[in-house]
Design a protein around this motif. Sequence first.
Motif, PDB file in Angstrom:
ATOM      1  N   ASP A  20      40.615  48.731  41.497  1.00  0.00           N
ATOM      2  CA  ASP A  20      40.020  47.708  42.201  1.00  0.00           C
ATOM      3  C   ASP A  20      40.072  46.528  41.337  1.00  0.00           C
ATOM      4  OD1 ASP A  20      38.944  45.720  43.752  1.00  0.00           O
ATOM      5  OD2 ASP A  20      36.933  46.501  43.765  1.00  0.00           O
ATOM      6  N   ASN A  22      40.377  43.443  42.469  1.00  0.00           N
ATOM      7  CA  ASN A  22      39.530  42.380  43.435  1.00  0.00           C
ATOM      8  C   ASN A  22      38.823  41.573  42.462  1.00  0.00           C
ATOM      9  OD1 ASN A  22      38.797  40.848  45.692  1.00  0.00           O
ATOM     10  ND2 ASN A  22      37.408  42.198  46.061  1.00  0.00           N
ATOM     11  N   ARG A  35      37.038  44.224  35.821  1.00  0.00           N
ATOM     12  CA  ARG A  35      37.437  45.512  36.548  1.00  0.00           C
ATOM     13  C   ARG A  35      38.817  46.045  35.911  1.00  0.00           C
ATOM     14  NH1 ARG A  35      35.781  43.820  42.604  1.00  0.00           N
ATOM     15  NH2 ARG A  35      33.681  44.687  42.600  1.00  0.00           N
ATOM     16  N   HIS A  58      43.547  45.934  46.477  1.00  0.00           N
ATOM     17  CA  HIS A  58      43.604  44.963  47.438  1.00  0.00           C
ATOM     18  C   HIS A  58      43.158  43.736  46.499  1.00  0.00           C
ATOM     19  CE1 HIS A  58      39.069  45.880  46.985  1.00  0.00           C
ATOM     20  NE2 HIS A  58      38.916  44.742  47.384  1.00  0.00           N
ATOM     21  N   ARG A  61      39.848  39.299  51.028  1.00  0.00           N
ATOM     22  CA  ARG A  61      39.464  39.646  52.610  1.00  0.00           C
ATOM     23  C   ARG A  61      40.793  39.688  53.511  1.00  0.00           C
ATOM     24  NH1 ARG A  61      33.909  40.129  53.190  1.00  0.00           N
ATOM     25  NH2 ARG A  61      33.429  41.735  51.775  1.00  0.00           N
ATOM     26  N   ARG A 112      45.857  45.094  51.440  1.00  0.00           N
ATOM     27  CA  ARG A 112      45.391  44.302  52.533  1.00  0.00           C
ATOM     28  C   ARG A 112      46.437  43.389  53.454  1.00  0.00           C
ATOM     29  NH1 ARG A 112      39.020  43.552  51.374  1.00  0.00           N
ATOM     30  NH2 ARG A 112      38.584  45.593  50.847  1.00  0.00           N
ATOM     31  N   ARG A 145      34.174  51.487  51.205  1.00  0.00           N
ATOM     32  CA  ARG A 145      35.245  50.938  52.225  1.00  0.00           C
ATOM     33  C   ARG A 145      35.950  52.186  52.698  1.00  0.00           C
ATOM     34  NH1 ARG A 145      32.273  46.881  53.113  1.00  0.00           N
ATOM     35  NH2 ARG A 145      32.348  45.031  51.676  1.00  0.00           N
TER      36      ARG A 145
HETATM   37  C1  3PG Z   1      34.006  44.219  46.017  1.00  0.00           C
HETATM   38  O1  3PG Z   1      34.426  43.098  45.502  1.00  0.00           O
HETATM   39  O2  3PG Z   1      32.782  44.402  46.114  1.00  0.00           O
HETATM   40  C2  3PG Z   1      35.248  45.171  46.325  1.00  0.00           C
HETATM   41  O3  3PG Z   1      36.639  44.758  45.971  1.00  0.00           O
HETATM   42  C3  3PG Z   1      35.142  45.319  47.926  1.00  0.00           C
HETATM   43  O4  3PG Z   1      35.789  44.129  48.480  1.00  0.00           O
HETATM   44  P1  3PG Z   1      35.452  43.905  49.867  1.00  0.00           P
HETATM   45  O5  3PG Z   1      33.981  43.580  49.779  1.00  0.00           O
HETATM   46  O6  3PG Z   1      36.277  42.925  50.306  1.00  0.00           O
HETATM   47  O7  3PG Z   1      35.647  45.247  50.842  1.00  0.00           O
END
Ligand code: 3PG
Length: 373
Positions: A20, A22, A35, A58, A61, A112, A145
């Motif tokens: 992850d 993100n 992360r 990913h 969003r 995504r 998810r």
């Molecule tokens: C987060 O940052 O909480 C995770 O990476 C999940 O991302 P999401 O909330 O866009 O699904």
Amino acid sequence: MKSIQKLKNISGKKILVRVDFNVPIINGKVIDDFRIKKAVPTIDYLSKKGAIVILITHLGRSGEDSLKPVFSRLKKYFPEASFIDESVLGYGATGALDNLKKGDIALMKNLRSDPGEVKNSPSFARGLSRYADLYVNDAFSVCHRAHASIIGLPKYLPSYAGFQLQEEIKNLSRVFDPKHPFLFILGGAKFKTKIPLMKNFLRKADNVFIGGAIANDFFRAEGYEVGTSLVSDENLPIYSLLKKNNLILPVDVEVESGNRHKYVKPEEVTAEESIVDIGPESVKMLDSLIAKAKFILWNGPLGKYEAGFGGATETVIKAVAKSKAFSLIGGGDIVSLISKSKTEAKFGFVSTGGGATLEFLTKKTLAGIKALK
Ligand code: 3PG
Ligand code: MG
């Protein structure tokens, strides 16, 4: 759940590693790489054993965000890594993956960007699975998810848990059998999503201290004026929670009105003012609870830190870091403040998860964990 430590003879094997990445990005720069850093041991371990490590993640969003800034940061840890910025299931990606050699590390395009990821489309999961011999999940923070790379891939490939995923489960599970006094500190916003957590820990913890915007909902339920403070859109049925005697609300707050700032009692807030942080008396009260606690769980900042009101949170971070209690910091926003204050090593455990951590703490498992079993 099988650990990656069980993997034998993986030299030359292709492994899809769900991470992850993100991470927060501002002006094309990763501002906190917690992360990424936490995924390094798994990536390093697999690569050193000669596996071909294909990183999938990913970002954001919409699927439109580019992983370029993430890749630049990843190179700090793995200078030889490559970036396959091609349609995930396209010919370009297939060709580039074919050229990888033993020990190589490659990052694929934002998952995504293909609608199949979020829809958990079986054809997307199957397509991805064809790239590899094995699947490793090291993305605890997205395990809530039900997406293709989380629950779809394990249907098609032998699947394993990475080190960070195992660490998260091991450490967060300590909350199910805590030492007492157990102090739960809850802040942040989005009251509604935190109700199950609050109910659960009002039963289990000795003290539940509420800060952040969710305290404003309680003040409103008390009948106090909250001015222009951030509150939930709807009036939530929280009155019964207010009556619990282990629920502790701030005794003073910092309010803002125009450029003016002051500390007042919660019942003194006026219609023009906005609550932005907890006040010094509340911090003092929290300090003494921290000093007595043997187990501390903390989720969510105590003030509007993103607007510069991280003062109380930073003071409390120091107090928790100093305490002898086992401390679990549950994810998201506080983590960047912790990285900033360089105190991570002083906590029992700092989770990489936001929503995933909250869900795990109430449900004891997540979709992505179940899929590995
Ligand atoms: C987060 O940052 O909480 C995770 O990476 C999940 O991302 P999401 O909330 O866009 O699904
Ligand atoms: Mg999120």
